[in-house]
Design a protein around this motif. Structure first.
Motif, PDB file in Angstrom:
ATOM      1  N   THR A 184       0.813  -1.219   0.000  1.00  0.00           N
ATOM      2  CA  THR A 184       0.000   0.000   0.000  1.00  0.00           C
ATOM      3  C   THR A 184       0.849   1.275   0.000  1.00  0.00           C
ATOM      4  N   SER A 185       1.985   1.258   0.726  1.00  0.00           N
ATOM      5  CA  SER A 185       2.748   2.513   0.839  1.00  0.00           C
ATOM      6  C   SER A 185       3.725   2.711  -0.322  1.00  0.00           C
ATOM      7  N   ALA A 209      -0.413   3.057   6.259  1.00  0.00           N
ATOM      8  CA  ALA A 209       0.132   3.124   4.892  1.00  0.00           C
ATOM      9  C   ALA A 209       0.546   4.559   4.560  1.00  0.00           C
ATOM     10  N   CYS A 210      -0.320   5.526   4.917  1.00  0.00           N
ATOM     11  CA  CYS A 210      -0.014   6.932   4.597  1.00  0.00           C
ATOM     12  C   CYS A 210       1.189   7.424   5.396  1.00  0.00           C
ATOM     13  N   LEU A 211       1.251   7.044   6.679  1.00  0.00           N
ATOM     14  CA  LEU A 211       2.357   7.535   7.493  1.00  0.00           C
ATOM     15  C   LEU A 211       3.688   6.939   7.039  1.00  0.00           C
ATOM     16  N   VAL A 212       3.693   5.648   6.719  1.00  0.00           N
ATOM     17  CA  VAL A 212       4.934   5.021   6.246  1.00  0.00           C
ATOM     18  C   VAL A 212       5.382   5.699   4.945  1.00  0.00           C
ATOM     19  N   ALA A 213       4.437   5.929   4.044  1.00  0.00           N
ATOM     20  CA  ALA A 213       4.789   6.599   2.780  1.00  0.00           C
ATOM     21  C   ALA A 213       5.359   7.992   3.074  1.00  0.00           C
ATOM     22  N   ALA A 214       4.715   8.728   3.980  1.00  0.00           N
ATOM     23  CA  ALA A 214       5.179  10.082   4.283  1.00  0.00           C
ATOM     24  C   ALA A 214       6.575  10.064   4.907  1.00  0.00           C
ATOM     25  N   LYS A 215       6.818   9.106   5.793  1.00  0.00           N
ATOM     26  CA  LYS A 215       8.147   9.031   6.441  1.00  0.00           C
ATOM     27  C   LYS A 215       9.222   8.717   5.401  1.00  0.00           C
ATOM     28  N   LEU A 216       8.883   7.859   4.439  1.00  0.00           N
ATOM     29  CA  LEU A 216       9.865   7.531   3.392  1.00  0.00           C
ATOM     30  C   LEU A 216      10.168   8.768   2.545  1.00  0.00           C
ATOM     31  N   LEU A 217       9.135   9.541   2.218  1.00  0.00           N
ATOM     32  CA  LEU A 217       9.363  10.749   1.422  1.00  0.00           C
ATOM     33  C   LEU A 217      10.178  11.765   2.216  1.00  0.00           C
ATOM     34  N   ALA A 227       1.843  15.352  -0.244  1.00  0.00           N
ATOM     35  CA  ALA A 227       2.223  14.595  -1.452  1.00  0.00           C
ATOM     36  C   ALA A 227       1.516  13.240  -1.465  1.00  0.00           C
ATOM     37  N   VAL A 228       1.430  12.609  -0.296  1.00  0.00           N
ATOM     38  CA  VAL A 228       0.763  11.299  -0.190  1.00  0.00           C
ATOM     39  C   VAL A 228      -0.711  11.439  -0.553  1.00  0.00           C
ATOM     40  N   ALA A 244      -2.858   8.436  -8.964  1.00  0.00           N
ATOM     41  CA  ALA A 244      -1.494   8.135  -9.432  1.00  0.00           C
ATOM     42  C   ALA A 244      -0.904   6.922  -8.710  1.00  0.00           C
ATOM     43  N   ALA A 245      -1.240   6.759  -7.429  1.00  0.00           N
ATOM     44  CA  ALA A 245      -0.665   5.633  -6.675  1.00  0.00           C
ATOM     45  C   ALA A 245      -1.209   4.306  -7.215  1.00  0.00           C
ATOM     46  N   TYR A 246      -2.511   4.274  -7.526  1.00  0.00           N
ATOM     47  CA  TYR A 246      -3.073   3.032  -8.074  1.00  0.00           C
ATOM     48  C   TYR A 246      -2.497   2.744  -9.465  1.00  0.00           C
ATOM     49  N   GLU A 247      -2.365   3.804 -10.261  1.00  0.00           N
ATOM     50  CA  GLU A 247      -1.763   3.610 -11.602  1.00  0.00           C
ATOM     51  C   GLU A 247      -0.353   3.052 -11.479  1.00  0.00           C
TER      52      GLU A 247
END
Ligand code: URA
Length: 421
Positions: free
Chosen positions: A91-92, A269-277, A288-289, A297-300
């Protein structure tokens, strides 16, 4: 005296191993000149005496450099210590890739109640988890996201882990920390988030254990020139509603398409993605997330990634979810106060979603859907879980009934994120 015997004597008396000693022992064990019985004695001495940070780093370096290593300094990666229903990579990472941060991930298979990303991906019809190094690099460049099975990286860790597994020396903080970071360093991503799970369905049961491991993982990574941070996340109950390979892919697809999923999954999922960015210097990572999700865009990105790895155009819509289904009714009225991750994981395992030994065949179509989460009100007889699959269904049903707790009062809300380091 041989170098390994000297190392055993030193550790036995509580001394400190020099970096050259650690390197020589690891090299000797990997090439076969240090026998299992001496390595086992040394591991037990380390288990009992512990290791200084410098010794742990020396062990991490020696294992990371024991075989082939990749270099993806621009890429981000994440590592989860393993849990039940843990679909945070699925998800992330498409979100992160859709935000322009390339992802090159080498992942593993599940064992016991802990699922593995590679098994989940393999439930997508046609998808291949093996790519040559050249294809991996090309896909990272063209698609921005590739996830493949970890091959022979850090072979010393593989050999040492197999010995630890049979000598009662797995649960040692310096041995766990060096084992995880050596593999991540050999994978070569320059930015790394650790998701340390804590709770009944996790390796780390207490907050102190989880925090100790998270701090060690971050410190070792930074010493190996990887920008790292860590989250400690709740694994008392499964993450989201789906447990089992194709079921978890379906839930990830729903999340990335904007369909409703349980709040704990969406939040994590959103927090992990944000921490990575953030690790890559993004100034407004949560915005951005949000944009990557709401724009589609994330699903694409997920669709492009699965197609690049061999899946057909409608693979995500034709996941092999077992139609052999049994619903488990609530035994009484009340509020769900707990749904133990370990018990749900065991139920999924009984249905064939996981393996108890490395050689077991899994059923990608099997698993458990939770129809109630802690805090929900249920009436006796309402379905609280749906079992998919044909193996040991009665046993799985019993395990679900043991895992669910129903009380008269709603429980205090349990946060999905327990700490952010
Ligand atoms: N995971 C690893 O990769 N190594 C350990 O030692 C424990 C969990």
């Amino acid at each position: 005296m041989s170098v390994v015997l000297e190392a055993i004597e030193t550790k036995k008396r509580g001394g400190t191993l020099a970096e050259e000693t650690v390197r020589a022992v690891v090299a000797g064990f990997t090439e076969g000149s240090v026998p299992d019985y001496q390595m086992s004695a040394l591991l037990m001495a380390i288990f009992i005496r512990g290791m200084t940070y410098e010794e742990t780093l020396a062990l991490t370096r020696a294992m990371a450099q024991s075989g082939e290593a990749y270099a993806f300094p621009d890429c981000v990666d994440k590592h989860s210590t393993g849990g039940v229903g843990d679909k945070v990579s699925l998800t992330s990472l498409p979100i992160v890739a859709a935000c322009g941060a390339p992802v090159a991930k080498l992942s593993g298979r599940g064992l016991g109640t802990t699922g593995g990303t590679i098994d989940k991906l393999e439930s997508i019809p046609g998808l291949s988890v093996t790519l040559s190094e050249e294809r991996l690099r090309q896909q990272v460049e063209e698609v921005g996201l590739a996830i493949v099975e970890a091959g022979d990286l850090a072979p010393a860790d593989k050999a040492i882990y197999a010995l630890r597994d049979t000598t009662g020396t797995v649960d040692s903080l310096p041995l766990i920390g060096s084992s995880i970071v050596s593999k991540k360093a050999a994978t070569g991503a320059g930015h790394l988030l650790y998701d340390v799970k804590r709770g009944s369905g996790a390796f780390m049961k207490t907050p102190d254990e989880a925090r100790g491991l998270a701090r060690l993982l971050v410190r070792l990574s930074e010493s190996m020139n990887i920008r790292a941070s860590a989250l400690i996340t709740n694994m008392d109950t499964p993450l989201g509603a789906a447990v089992g390979n194709a079921l978890e892919v379906r839930e990830s697809v729903r999340f990335l398409k904007g369909d409703p999923v349980p709040e704990d999954l969406a939040h994590e999922a959103c927090l992990v993605a944000a921490k990575l960015l953030e690790l890559r210097g993004e100034k407004a990572p949560l915005d951005a997330v949000e944009k990557a999700l709401s724009s589609g865009a994330a699903y694409e990105k997920l669709e492009r990634f699965v197609r690049a790895q061999g899946a057909g155009p409608d693979a995500l819509e034709s996941l092999p979810i077992s139609g052999t289904v049994r619903e488990i009714p609530a035994p009484r009225d009340g509020y769900v106060t707990g749904f133990a991750a370990l018990g749900v994981g065991r139920a999924a395992l009984a249905l064939g979603a996981g393996r108890t030994k490395k050689t077991d065949e899994i059923d990608p179509a099997a698993g458990v859907e939770l129809l109630a989460k802690p805090g929900d009100r249920v009436e006796a007889g309402d379905p609280v879980a749906r079992l998919h699959g044909e193996r040991e269904v009665d046993q799985a049903g019993r395990l679900i009934l043991q895992a669910i707790e129903i009380g008269d009062e709603p429980p205090a809300p349990a946060p999905a994120i327990l700490d952010d380091l």
